[in-house]
Enzyme design. Sequence first.
Site, PDB file in Angstrom:
ATOM      1  N   ARG A 187      -4.054  21.462 -15.300  1.00  0.00           N
ATOM      2  CA  ARG A 187      -2.985  20.502 -15.549  1.00  0.00           C
ATOM      3  C   ARG A 187      -3.143  19.844 -16.916  1.00  0.00           C
ATOM      4  O   ARG A 187      -2.169  19.421 -17.540  1.00  0.00           O
ATOM      5  CB  ARG A 187      -2.950  19.446 -14.432  1.00  0.00           C
ATOM      6  N   GLU A 205       8.830  17.339 -25.586  1.00  0.00           N
ATOM      7  CA  GLU A 205       8.164  17.859 -24.375  1.00  0.00           C
ATOM      8  C   GLU A 205       8.656  19.289 -24.075  1.00  0.00           C
ATOM      9  O   GLU A 205       7.903  20.113 -23.564  1.00  0.00           O
ATOM     10  CB  GLU A 205       8.422  16.948 -23.166  1.00  0.00           C
ATOM     11  N   LYS A 226       2.563  11.690 -11.188  1.00  0.00           N
ATOM     12  CA  LYS A 226       1.792  10.691 -11.936  1.00  0.00           C
ATOM     13  C   LYS A 226       2.641   9.444 -12.159  1.00  0.00           C
ATOM     14  O   LYS A 226       3.779   9.554 -12.643  1.00  0.00           O
ATOM     15  CB  LYS A 226       1.378  11.238 -13.303  1.00  0.00           C
ATOM     16  N   LYS A 282       6.410  23.202 -15.061  1.00  0.00           N
ATOM     17  CA  LYS A 282       5.570  22.063 -14.673  1.00  0.00           C
ATOM     18  C   LYS A 282       5.150  22.188 -13.212  1.00  0.00           C
ATOM     19  O   LYS A 282       3.992  21.912 -12.858  1.00  0.00           O
ATOM     20  CB  LYS A 282       6.293  20.740 -14.921  1.00  0.00           C
ATOM     21  N   ARG A 327       0.824  -1.243   0.000  1.00  0.00           N
ATOM     22  CA  ARG A 327       0.000   0.000   0.000  1.00  0.00           C
ATOM     23  C   ARG A 327       0.842   1.271   0.000  1.00  0.00           C
ATOM     24  O   ARG A 327       0.385   2.328   0.429  1.00  0.00           O
ATOM     25  CB  ARG A 327      -0.974   0.012   1.174  1.00  0.00           C
ATOM     26  N   ASN A 339      -1.107  18.162 -21.436  1.00  0.00           N
ATOM     27  CA  ASN A 339      -1.461  17.061 -22.323  1.00  0.00           C
ATOM     28  C   ASN A 339      -1.621  17.500 -23.772  1.00  0.00           C
ATOM     29  O   ASN A 339      -2.108  16.735 -24.602  1.00  0.00           O
ATOM     30  CB  ASN A 339      -2.764  16.427 -21.822  1.00  0.00           C
ATOM     31  N   HIS A 370      -1.093  15.095 -26.586  1.00  0.00           N
ATOM     32  CA  HIS A 370      -1.082  13.756 -26.013  1.00  0.00           C
ATOM     33  C   HIS A 370      -2.323  12.923 -26.344  1.00  0.00           C
ATOM     34  O   HIS A 370      -2.241  11.703 -26.365  1.00  0.00           O
ATOM     35  CB  HIS A 370      -0.923  13.831 -24.490  1.00  0.00           C
ATOM     36  N   HIS A 381      -1.009   9.678 -27.716  1.00  0.00           N
ATOM     37  CA  HIS A 381      -1.210   8.386 -27.043  1.00  0.00           C
ATOM     38  C   HIS A 381      -1.858   7.368 -27.978  1.00  0.00           C
ATOM     39  O   HIS A 381      -1.529   6.178 -27.933  1.00  0.00           O
ATOM     40  CB  HIS A 381      -2.095   8.561 -25.803  1.00  0.00           C
ATOM     41  N   GLU A 419      -5.565  17.192 -11.614  1.00  0.00           N
ATOM     42  CA  GLU A 419      -6.109  17.414 -12.962  1.00  0.00           C
ATOM     43  C   GLU A 419      -7.635  17.480 -12.946  1.00  0.00           C
ATOM     44  O   GLU A 419      -8.293  16.876 -13.784  1.00  0.00           O
ATOM     45  CB  GLU A 419      -5.616  16.299 -13.900  1.00  0.00           C
ATOM     46  N   HIS A 477       7.501   8.046 -27.225  1.00  0.00           N
ATOM     47  CA  HIS A 477       6.478   8.960 -26.686  1.00  0.00           C
ATOM     48  C   HIS A 477       6.633  10.385 -27.233  1.00  0.00           C
ATOM     49  O   HIS A 477       5.657  10.999 -27.691  1.00  0.00           O
ATOM     50  CB  HIS A 477       6.545   8.957 -25.154  1.00  0.00           C
TER      51      HIS A 477
HETATM   52  N1  GLY Z   1       2.696  14.548 -18.221  1.00  0.00           N
HETATM   53  C1  GLY Z   1       1.544  15.307 -17.950  1.00  0.00           C
HETATM   54  C2  GLY Z   1       1.284  15.506 -16.504  1.00  0.00           C
HETATM   55  O1  GLY Z   1       2.129  15.191 -15.667  1.00  0.00           O
HETATM   56  O2  GLY Z   1       0.240  15.968 -16.161  1.00  0.00           O
END
Ligand code: GLY
Length: 343
Positions: free
Chosen positions: A224, A170, A128, A209, A106, A228, A231, A235, A219, A248
């Site tokens: 946030r 990026e 994330k 960031k 956990r 993206n 993305h 993706h 998000e 990526h």
């Molecule tokens: N890579 C996008 C984020 O961390 O929200």
Amino acid sequence: MKTIQIDHKNGKYSVQFQELDQALADLPSDLRIVTDENVAQLYEAKLGNFQVLSISPGEQSKSMDGLGKILSWLAQSRATRKTTLCAFGGGVVGDLAGFAAAVYMRGIPLIQIPTSLLSQVDSSVGGKVGIDLPEGKNLAGAFYPPVHVSICSDSLATLPARQFINGMAEVWKYGFIMDTGLLDILSQEKLSSAHPVLSSIVERCIRLKAEVVQADEFETLGLRAILNFGHTVGHTIEFATGYGPVLHGEAISIGMVVESRIGERIGLSPNGTADQVIHCLLSQGLPVTHECLRDVDKLVQAMYADKKSEKGEIAMSLLSDIGSCRLMKGVEESVIRSALQAS
Ligand code: GLY
């Protein structure tokens, strides 16, 4: 040592700018390291005294199977709740090992030492972590802040050219969504992994960031989501090509072009925005199209599985101009199809 402090719901962590040798020397003694085989080979001498698991390089390891391997290794090596897991490598290692740290017993302490440009400027910061599912990219994961992140600019010196350019996608993204000053620098300087300006660019991206993730950690506010940009389409390109052949950063480069076209088509961004984006990305040697874009049905179907989509509608973060971006909900499928066909 220079640091950037990042606040999160349950506390804060620091992003530390330091030499790799120092970052390794500072690691706690009750430790497991996850890396990939390429990075393990490169740093064989430095990692010799640690308990290390090396996974296969590449996005395909970011799977249920890859997660299971790390969890079993932790259990077999008798890791406890007090054991720290260090993710030492690129974005795949950081996301996968980070998710393992989030769920093993956990949750055990996590340290991120990102060694690629892409993981330094983006994936190691913000908490994330996650894996891909056969149904789509990053569909299982958690918000799991690390104890700290060590940014070691000396680790970038060994990056293969393709990996460096991959990370630059990026970097350009930050410019397109929120920092035209950064675009000015990138347009003037031809950056390489040895360029003296690179470490200040990495720091600038991390500060951008940090600003965004502190304003909208989970998000939920649409802020946030601007990270993206490129993305949603990117993706689906990774998904449609089987997670591997298109890296990526390469996928989001193509994604930024398609999404810029969508922004123009819905009247959000001025005409010519997509051409500017294409010009910048080509100057960096990044791809701006791919044959998989011909499979419009497959790509559009995959977009409905994107985490930003809700109520059967596709959402994407689109440029309102060069240097600003916003989350747009309910983007018409016909517009997405026509932008894909034009790309
Ligand atoms: N890579 C996008 C984020 O961390 O929200």
